[in-house]
Structures are given as C-alpha cells and as structure tokens.
Design an enzyme around this catalytic site. Structure first.
Site, PDB file in Angstrom:
ATOM      1  N   THR A  14      41.083  46.036  39.361  1.00 62.48           N
ATOM      2  CA  THR A  14      42.238  46.040  38.463  1.00 62.48           C
ATOM      3  C   THR A  14      41.881  46.564  37.077  1.00 62.48           C
ATOM      4  OG1 THR A  14      43.204  44.195  39.657  1.00 62.48           O
ATOM      5  CG2 THR A  14      43.959  44.502  37.411  1.00 62.48           C
ATOM      6  N   THR A  89      38.085  41.744  41.067  1.00 66.16           N
ATOM      7  CA  THR A  89      37.790  40.308  41.073  1.00 66.16           C
ATOM      8  C   THR A  89      37.766  39.694  42.478  1.00 66.16           C
ATOM      9  OG1 THR A  89      40.132  39.778  40.746  1.00 66.16           O
ATOM     10  CG2 THR A  89      38.755  39.937  38.770  1.00 66.16           C
TER      11      THR A  89
HETATM   12  N1  ASP Z   1      42.312  43.605  44.333  1.00 65.00           N
HETATM   13  C1  ASP Z   1      41.667  43.740  43.057  1.00 65.00           C
HETATM   14  C2  ASP Z   1      40.178  43.935  43.311  1.00 65.00           C
HETATM   15  O1  ASP Z   1      39.504  43.033  43.633  1.00 65.00           O
HETATM   16  C3  ASP Z   1      41.898  42.557  42.216  1.00 65.00           C
HETATM   17  C4  ASP Z   1      41.242  42.607  40.857  1.00 65.00           C
HETATM   18  O2  ASP Z   1      40.459  43.440  40.502  1.00 65.00           O
HETATM   19  O3  ASP Z   1      41.549  41.680  40.056  1.00 65.00           O
HETATM   20  O4  ASP Z   1      39.687  45.008  43.218  1.00 65.00           O
END
Ligand code: ASP
Length: 347
Positions: A14, A89
């Site tokens: 993200t 994340t």
């Molecule tokens: N789906 C995303 C990822 O893990 C979520 C994020 O980065 O917060 O790449």
C-alpha cells in the site's frame, strides 16, 4: 553531522500504491523522485540509495522473495550504515521473521516498514513510518546494530515477534509476546529491554547454508483445532505429502485429545513422518503445552511445541529447518535449538 548512508529496498504494498490501491509502474529513479517530493525531510536524515526489488502486493510474496531480499542485504549492506525495507503489511511479519532467521547475525540494522494508507493519500501514515524507519536504521543504538526490526506507527519491534492485527488502525502491528524495543513520540525513546537483549552468538547466518538453487520447498499446512475436529477428512494419501502441519491449538495449548479420531490423526501423521508443530494464537502471556492434561497427551504423542513463536515465525522456522535438515534427527535438533533472534533472547 555526517548523514548515515541507508539502502532503501522497495518491495511494494500500500505504501507506494496510488489512491485507488492500484500498483503504479515504478522504476528506482521514479520512486526516488516521488519519495523526495512527498517526504523531502528524508534527505535530512540520511543519504538514501533506493532500489526497487519488487513492486508487489505482499500477498504475492513467499520464499523466493525472502531469499532474494536476504541475498541483496547480505551482498550490499556493508556499503551502508543501515537498511530500510518498504513492504506491504499483509505478509510483512513473514518476511521480517524470514530475514531475522536467514541473516542472523545481520551485517547492519534492517528496519521493515509499510503503510495503511498510500503516500499519495491526504491522511497517510507512509511518510511518518518512513522517517522513523530511516532514523532507527541510521541512528539506532549499538544493541540493534545486527538485528531485523519492524518500525510501524509509534513503535519499534523485534522483526521475528510481530503480527499484523489491524487492517484499519495506523498501529497495525503488535508484538504479543515480546516487549517493544522503542516508542516514538516527539523523539524516539529506546526501551531499557535493549540492554538485556543477549548478543547473537551464531557465527554463520542460515542463508549461507541454504542450497542454491533451492530444491523443492517443504509442504507445510496450517490447521486450527475446533470442537468436533473432522479427523476422518485427514485420511488417505495427502497426509503423506505433507512435511509439517502447523496446528493451532486452543489458547491454553490444549486440543480435543479425548476425541478418538483426533488422536488417531495425530498418530497417523507421526507414522507418516509428518511433523506436528503446535502453536497458539490468542494468548499474549507465555503459555506452555503441558500445563493441562490435554497438552501432556499431545507432547507424549510427539507433537512439537513452538513455545512463544508467533505463527508466522513458526511457519518460517519450519520451512528453513526442513530445507537445512538432511534427516528427521537433524530437523529435531535444529527445531529444539531456539535462535536468539527468534526469541529476542527470552529463553
Ligand atoms: N495488501 C497490501 C499488501 O500487503 C496491504 C498493505 O500493504 O497494507 O501489500
């Protein structure tokens, strides 16, 4: 004052997505331009070299990505004072655990971070997370110089101990069974726990022993116990094709051991040479498999206890242990030997 030299490895997530959570085309110069225009202060903290290693939603990442990152750090980190990894994340806890175990002792401090909201959004956490990660990697205390950490929101944790617990809160991570290393407010306050982190005594990191190219990866499946566990579904050949089962027990490290089918399943797995590795998910305090009768039964049946490893760290440790162990005996020896960076030295 001379600015520290930091290697920033971008992997996606993200953090760098656009406002609609789509993945933009990114080259290293384009990313650098974007980072410096959104977060000009980063140049005051550090002299940054930016590399785009991947540009993925972290849900697509796995072993080959952990290995590539670990190899990149192993070959380049000594030219820098620290390393920052920008990561999605969702699977950040797996990558952080993998790097902790593969690189220990790490040549330089490695700090992973990411964001709940992209750098391009109005109310984002990407900017402050990046600045904290750069400060910790560039100017953190000596005790953290060969460790993998996660800096997110207002906290810094040991990399092998984190879990994502919220897809909404800016404080997306927790370290349920090990204290945080630092708290971030108007400054960065490093906690006294740093003084009791034992030295990492391992000489050669695991990455040096991982075969290259990697043979087929071990097959590890995570299963959670429930009342009326459907043991009969685990019959047949497919159990034989699993190297380990990561079994999530009830919170006090118990399982329905009086259910005859359940114990049959445990014994069948044992006969097939499939390791059963037991974890708990929901306890923040240390738990012991064996405090209750049911846990003792599991232990007697050969179930291996993951102590206070997070499920993510247990999964990664199982994968690496399978890759390094030539025989079941070696697997048991490696498995029973807690790594100081896996536990933070808590054992
Ligand atoms: N789906 C995303 C990822 O893990 C979520 C994020 O980065 O917060 O790449």
């Amino acid at each position: 004052m001379k600015r520290p030299k930091i290697l920033v490895l971008y992997t996606g997530g993200t953090f760098g997505m656009d406002e609609n959570l789509e993945i933009p085309d990114l080259s290293a110069p384009a990313l650098k331009k974007r980072l410096l225009s959104r977060v000009p202060e980063m140049a005051r903290i550090a002299d940054c070299t930016i590399r785009v290693v991947f540009n993925l939603d972290s849900c697509q990442m796995g072993f080959e990505h952990w290995l590539k990152l670990a190899r990149e750090i192993r070959s380049s980190a000594r030219d820098f004072d620290g390393v920052v990894i920008l990561h999605g994340t969702d699977t950040l806890a797996y990558t952080a655990a993998a790097l902790s175990m593969l690189l220990s002792p790490c040549p330089r401090p490695v700090v992973l971070t990411g964001a709940q909201k992209p750098l391009d959004s109005l109310r984002n956490d990407a900017r402050s997370n990046l600045l904290t990660a750069l400060e910790v990697a560039g100017n953190g205390p000596r005790e953290l110089s060969n460790r993998v950490m996660v800096a997110f929101h207002d906290e810094v944790y040991l990399g092998s101990r984190v879990r994502k617990h919220s897809a909404f809160d800016f404080g997306a991570f927790e370290s349920p069974r090990f204290p945080r290393l630092a708290r971030v407010g108007s400054g960065i306050h490093y906690e006294p726990i740093l003084r009791s982190l034992p030295k990492i005594t391992k000489k050669a990191p695991w990455i040096d022993s991982i075969p290259d190219p990697v043979p087929s990866l071990p097959r590890i499946l995570k299963i959670e116990v429930t009342p009326e566990f459907p043991s009969e579904s685990f019959e047949g050949d497919w159990l034989k094709r699993l190297d380990s089962i990561l079994l999530t027990l009830y919170p006090s490290a118990t399982a329905p051991t009086m259910h005859p089918g359940f114990m049959e399943f445990i014994h069948r797995a044992g006969k097939n040479g499939t390791n059963i590795l037991a974890i708990t998910e929901r306890s923040h305090a240390p738990v012991h498999m064996g405090s209750y009768e049911s846990g003792k039964v599991l232990k007697k049946a050969g179930v291996k206890w993951c102590a206070d490893l997070t499920p993510e760290a247990a999964y990664v440790k199982a994968m690496l242990t399978h890759l390094l162990a030539t025989t079941p005996k070696v697997f048991d020896r490696l498995w029973d030997h807690p790594l100081s960076d896996e536990t933070g030295g808590a054992v």
